[in-house]
Design an enzyme around this catalytic site. Structure first.
Site, short mmCIF file in Angstrom:
data_model
loop_
_atom_site.label_atom_id
_atom_site.label_comp_id
_atom_site.label_asym_id
_atom_site.label_seq_id
_atom_site.Cartn_x
_atom_site.Cartn_y
_atom_site.Cartn_z
N HIS A 1 -5.01 3.45 1.83
CA HIS A 1 -4.59 2.92 3.13
C HIS A 1 -4.08 4.02 4.04
O HIS A 1 -3.06 3.87 4.72
CB HIS A 1 -3.53 1.82 2.94
CG HIS A 1 -3.88 0.55 3.65
ND1 HIS A 1 -3.45 0.25 4.90
CD2 HIS A 1 -4.66 -0.50 3.27
CE1 HIS A 1 -3.92 -0.94 5.27
NE2 HIS A 1 -4.66 -1.41 4.29
N TYR B 1 0.85 -1.20 0.00
CA TYR B 1 0.00 0.00 0.00
C TYR B 1 0.88 1.24 0.00
O TYR B 1 1.89 1.30 0.68
CB TYR B 1 -0.93 -0.01 1.22
CG TYR B 1 -1.95 -1.11 1.15
CD1 TYR B 1 -2.96 -1.08 0.20
CD2 TYR B 1 -1.90 -2.20 2.02
CE1 TYR B 1 -3.89 -2.11 0.11
CE2 TYR B 1 -2.82 -3.22 1.94
CZ TYR B 1 -3.82 -3.18 0.98
OH TYR B 1 -4.74 -4.19 0.90
MG MG Z 1 -8.22 -1.22 2.75
#
Ligand code: MG
Length: 443
Positions: free
Chosen positions: A248, A194
């Site tokens: 994120h 992420y």
């Molecule tokens: Mg997520």
């Protein structure tokens, strides 16, 4: 039958003790519901399910022969704390209580800890709640969704996870998902997990002397990379696939607003967690500048984190994990809250999650008009063997087994063959990213 006959039958019934007892029983069943049902025993089942996972399940055994339920207390990062909370605190309190009273048990278990809505106790509540719904459904002989009002859709649409190290690979992978029947596809980018597309490679860039040397997240780099990726992908795959992206929580306020604005032309299905929970007031600013749909709340555990975002219509999807907010009871209430405000559910899954949590989400998903999408999760054959009745995803849709209760069981002896080691590396911590000066990035 005339009035005289009825009077005679009445006299006969009241005169015959055996018949009277049968009549009393019938009346009791119609007016008082089913016979009492208590929680006689409980056990915690831990398994690595072949080595990949850190799963904790609660099995509640009732006073009715052969009737039990299972629930998920999934928390990969504080696994042993959840186990202790179940074994030392919940189970001794729960034994002997009335298994029929789900709502009462949910509330009393929530206030039992005095301090409430913390992640660990929410996991505990979730496990208890799912197991109680499983029991109620099995007793009624129907899947849980029937008890929540029945199906409002035929199956549960899910979104696939895709990505690419470069734009061409991202396009190729989206096309693979489309060919496999997926209509909703999340696209992540680059390497590093992420935040990918925003990482300065390890060892590169100007860094403090003797400081952090790993890959470093840079908000400006991310902001300048990701919109171009979606422009390219959209130009190659056309308007049909519904594309998603998960930030994120890696961005701070004005950059979250700006990324949302720059992605507007590419018609995302949703942009996920563009802000950390500590910065949710910025969603008001996002609403003012663009129509990129916002999915929010993967790490929320308190209902009041979600409440203002829903009632002010600042978001489009709630992203909670069912096992992190208190189970089916909490998820159904959240869906009911969302419905009149036009906000939808997008319950979180994630690779470390388990089939019991997935099925808990499924029963709410398939019975709620507020449903938006479900995150996919799929399991290796060993898990299907260990948890028979486990949900299945086929061509972008999640299907349950249709059996009573949650619809799945657990093979305890098979689970025991894959024990969960209590000594997790680093205590099992979630890994956070860092910026080039060594500061932590919120996950
Ligand atoms: Mg997520």
């Amino acid at each position: 039958m005339n009035a005289l006959d009825r009077r005679q039958l009445g006299k006969a019934l009241f005169a015959a003790p055996a018949l009277t007892a049968v009549a009393d029983q019938l009346v009791a069943q119609k007016t008082n519901g089913l016979p009492p049902l208590t929680i006689r025993d409980a056990k915690v089942i831990k398994t690595s399910a072949g080595g990949r996972y850190r799963w904790v399940f609660l099995k509640l055994i009732t006073s009715e022969a052969g009737l039990y339920g299972i629930g998920s207390a999934n928390n990969a990062y504080q696994t042993e704390a959840v186990v202790a909370a179940l074994e030392k605190h919940l189970i001794p309190w729960l034994i002997g209580k009335d298994a029929n009273r789900i709502e009462d048990l949910w509330n009393s278990a929530n206030y039992r800890t005095y301090w409430r809505y913390g992640p660990v106790n929410n996991n505990v509540l979730s496990a208890m709640d799912m197991a109680l719904w499983d029991i109620k459904g099995k007793r009624a002989g129907m899947p849980v969704y029937e008890m929540l009002g029945g199906k409002v859709r035929d199956a549960v649409p899910c979104y696939d996870h895709q990505g690419g190290r470069d734009r061409e690979e991202a396009v190729a992978n989206v096309q693979k998902s489309m060919a496999a029947g997926w209509r909703h596809i999340r696209v992540q980018y680059g390497t590093g997990g992420y935040g990918g597309g925003g990482f300065i490679p390890a060892g590169q860039g100007e860094r403090p002397e003797g400081g952090y040397g790993g890959q470093a997240f840079d908000e400006d780099l991310y902001l300048s990379t990701i919109p171009g990726v979606f422009e390219f992908v959209r130009s190659k795959v056309g308007p049909e696939p519904k594309l998603l992206h998960d930030v994120h929580s890696h961005l701070s306020g004005v950059n979250a607003v700006e990324l949302s604005r720059r992605l507007n032309p590419y018609q995302l299905f949703f942009l996920e967690d563009v802000l950390a929970p500590e910065q949710i007031d910025w969603y008001r600013n996002i609403r003012k500048v663009c129509a990129t749909p916002q999915a929010v709340g993967e790490v929320f555990s308190h209902p009041y984190e979600t409440l203002p975002l829903v009632v002010e219509r600042l978001i489009d999807f709630t992203r909670c994990r069912v096992a992190a907010i208190g189970g089916i009871t909490a998820a159904k209430k959240l869906a009911n809250l969302c419905e009149p405000f036009g906000v939808k559910t997008a319950f979180q899954e994630g690779g470390e999650n388990d089939p019991v949590n997935q099925m808990a989400a499924y029963h709410v998903d398939i019975s709620s008009p507020a449903f938006g999408i479900q995150e996919e999760n799929h399991f290796p054959p060993l898990v299907h063997e260990m948890l028979p009745g486990c949900g299945e995803i086929r061509r972008g849709y999640l299907y349950g087994s249709g059996k009573p209760g949650l619809g799945l069981d657990i093979d305890e002896s098979l689970a025991a063959k894959y024990p969960l080691d209590g000594t997790l590396p680093g205590g099992g911590a979630y890994t956070t990213d860092r910026t080039i000066d060594g500061a932590v990035v919120r996950p």
